[in-house]
Design a protein around this motif. Structure first.
Motif, PDB file in Angstrom:
ATOM      1  N   LEU A 245      50.550  73.204  73.635  1.00 29.36           N
ATOM      2  CA  LEU A 245      51.779  73.989  73.612  1.00 29.36           C
ATOM      3  C   LEU A 245      51.830  74.732  72.280  1.00 29.36           C
ATOM      4  O   LEU A 245      51.638  74.117  71.223  1.00 29.36           O
ATOM      5  N   ARG A 246      52.077  76.038  72.312  1.00 28.29           N
ATOM      6  CA  ARG A 246      52.221  76.816  71.079  1.00 28.29           C
ATOM      7  C   ARG A 246      53.700  76.836  70.705  1.00 28.29           C
ATOM      8  O   ARG A 246      54.541  77.267  71.492  1.00 28.29           O
ATOM      9  N   ILE A 247      53.998  76.329  69.516  1.00 23.84           N
ATOM     10  CA  ILE A 247      55.383  76.239  69.065  1.00 23.84           C
ATOM     11  C   ILE A 247      55.593  76.955  67.733  1.00 23.84           C
ATOM     12  O   ILE A 247      54.654  77.152  66.963  1.00 23.84           O
ATOM     13  N   ALA A 248      56.831  77.314  67.488  1.00 19.62           N
ATOM     14  CA  ALA A 248      57.249  77.813  66.185  1.00 19.62           C
ATOM     15  C   ALA A 248      57.740  76.639  65.340  1.00 19.62           C
ATOM     16  O   ALA A 248      57.660  76.661  64.123  1.00 19.62           O
ATOM     17  N   GLY A 249      58.245  75.589  66.022  1.00 22.80           N
ATOM     18  CA  GLY A 249      58.730  74.419  65.311  1.00 22.80           C
ATOM     19  C   GLY A 249      59.507  73.487  66.220  1.00 22.80           C
ATOM     20  O   GLY A 249      59.752  73.799  67.393  1.00 22.80           O
ATOM     21  N   ILE A 250      59.875  72.358  65.664  1.00 25.65           N
ATOM     22  CA  ILE A 250      60.673  71.354  66.371  1.00 25.65           C
ATOM     23  C   ILE A 250      61.796  70.919  65.442  1.00 25.65           C
ATOM     24  O   ILE A 250      61.560  70.620  64.269  1.00 25.65           O
ATOM     25  N   GLU A 251      63.000  70.889  65.969  1.00 21.44           N
ATOM     26  CA  GLU A 251      64.147  70.364  65.225  1.00 21.44           C
ATOM     27  C   GLU A 251      64.504  69.035  65.883  1.00 21.44           C
ATOM     28  O   GLU A 251      64.977  69.018  67.019  1.00 21.44           O
ATOM     29  N   PRO A 252      64.273  67.909  65.210  1.00 25.47           N
ATOM     30  CA  PRO A 252      64.492  66.597  65.843  1.00 25.47           C
ATOM     31  C   PRO A 252      65.945  66.190  66.027  1.00 25.47           C
ATOM     32  O   PRO A 252      66.223  65.271  66.790  1.00 25.47           O
ATOM     33  N   GLU A 253      66.888  66.846  65.342  1.00 24.55           N
ATOM     34  CA  GLU A 253      68.304  66.497  65.483  1.00 24.55           C
ATOM     35  C   GLU A 253      69.169  67.754  65.459  1.00 24.55           C
ATOM     36  O   GLU A 253      69.990  67.942  64.577  1.00 24.55           O
ATOM     37  N   SER A 254      69.011  68.591  66.449  1.00 25.38           N
ATOM     38  CA  SER A 254      69.811  69.809  66.538  1.00 25.38           C
ATOM     39  C   SER A 254      71.203  69.482  67.074  1.00 25.38           C
ATOM     40  O   SER A 254      71.351  68.649  67.958  1.00 25.38           O
ATOM     41  N   ILE A 255      72.200  70.184  66.550  1.00 27.61           N
ATOM     42  CA  ILE A 255      73.568  70.041  67.063  1.00 27.61           C
ATOM     43  C   ILE A 255      74.109  71.373  67.570  1.00 27.61           C
ATOM     44  O   ILE A 255      75.275  71.477  67.925  1.00 27.61           O
ATOM     45  N   VAL A 256      73.260  72.412  67.618  1.00 28.12           N
ATOM     46  CA  VAL A 256      73.723  73.736  68.036  1.00 28.12           C
ATOM     47  C   VAL A 256      73.033  74.260  69.299  1.00 28.12           C
ATOM     48  O   VAL A 256      73.424  75.298  69.816  1.00 28.12           O
ATOM     49  N   ASP A 257      72.046  73.582  69.794  1.00 22.97           N
ATOM     50  CA  ASP A 257      71.261  74.064  70.930  1.00 22.97           C
ATOM     51  C   ASP A 257      71.603  73.334  72.223  1.00 22.97           C
ATOM     52  O   ASP A 257      70.743  73.108  73.073  1.00 22.97           O
ATOM     53  N   GLY A 258      72.856  72.988  72.371  1.00 22.20           N
ATOM     54  CA  GLY A 258      73.340  72.229  73.509  1.00 22.20           C
ATOM     55  C   GLY A 258      74.238  71.124  72.994  1.00 22.20           C
ATOM     56  O   GLY A 258      74.403  70.958  71.786  1.00 22.20           O
ATOM     57  N   PRO A 259      74.830  70.348  73.899  1.00 19.65           N
ATOM     58  CA  PRO A 259      75.787  69.324  73.486  1.00 19.65           C
ATOM     59  C   PRO A 259      75.128  68.114  72.815  1.00 19.65           C
ATOM     60  O   PRO A 259      74.056  67.679  73.218  1.00 19.65           O
TER      61      PRO A 259
END
Length: 168
Positions: free
Chosen positions: A3-17
């Motif tokens: 999978l080609r990614i730009a990054g991973i945010e392990p604890e997002s609070i803005v990309d869904g509930p």
């Protein structure tokens, strides 16, 4: 699977509930003016990882209860994201996906690889970002044309059913 990614945010609070793992895919054909993540546009940018690296995050943090597939354009890499979404569901996580395509465009293409991904998605935020329709009042969307689609209800009903977030 790669999978080609730009990054991973392990604890997002803005990309869904709630707390979520946000996977930012690399590569986007839309190039929406004013895009929040223009660094994700080049198809050859970012880095390549194995989907197992994302799946290994599931269950490590008890506060995380969802996964968001965003970008870039997730529909450019549906096979590895289907693997991630399926594993997320097996771990009891909900799955959100952001796409610059509209629901109608995805349905008219009727691509088996994209339909397989949608089979494991709970909410699809669809439509391109349109700067003149930007609003900070929207929940989980950047512009007024985007919709929060309850994918499973929509597939069952054969017509678009919007997701209605819990309001506290």
């Amino acid at each position: 699977m790669e999978l080609r990614i730009a990054g991973i945010e392990p604890e997002s609070i803005v990309d869904g509930p709630g707390y979520r793992i946000a996977v930012f895919t690399q590569g986007c054909p839309h190039h929406c003016p004013g895009c929040h993540n223009p660094q994700t546009h080049p198809m050859d940018g970012g880095r390549v990882i194995d989907t197992a690296q994302v799946i290994a995050l599931f269950g490590k943090d008890p506060l995380v209860h969802g996964v968001t597939l965003t970008g870039g354009e997730p529909m450019m890499q549906p096979e590895p994201l289907t693997e991630i979404a399926k594993a997320a569901k097996e771990h009891g996580l909900n799955v959100w996906c952001y796409t610059g395509y509209t629901w109608e465009a995805l349905m008219s293409e009727n691509r088996a690889d994209r339909m397989a991904l949608l089979a494991h998605v709970d909410v699809l935020v669809d439509g391109p970002y349109i700067a003149r329709e930007r609003s900070l009042e929207l929940m989980y969307c950047g512009s007024r044309n985007q919709r929060l689609i309850d994918v499973q209800k929509t597939l069952a009903a054969g017509e678009i059913c919007l997701y209605e977030p819990d309001v506290w």
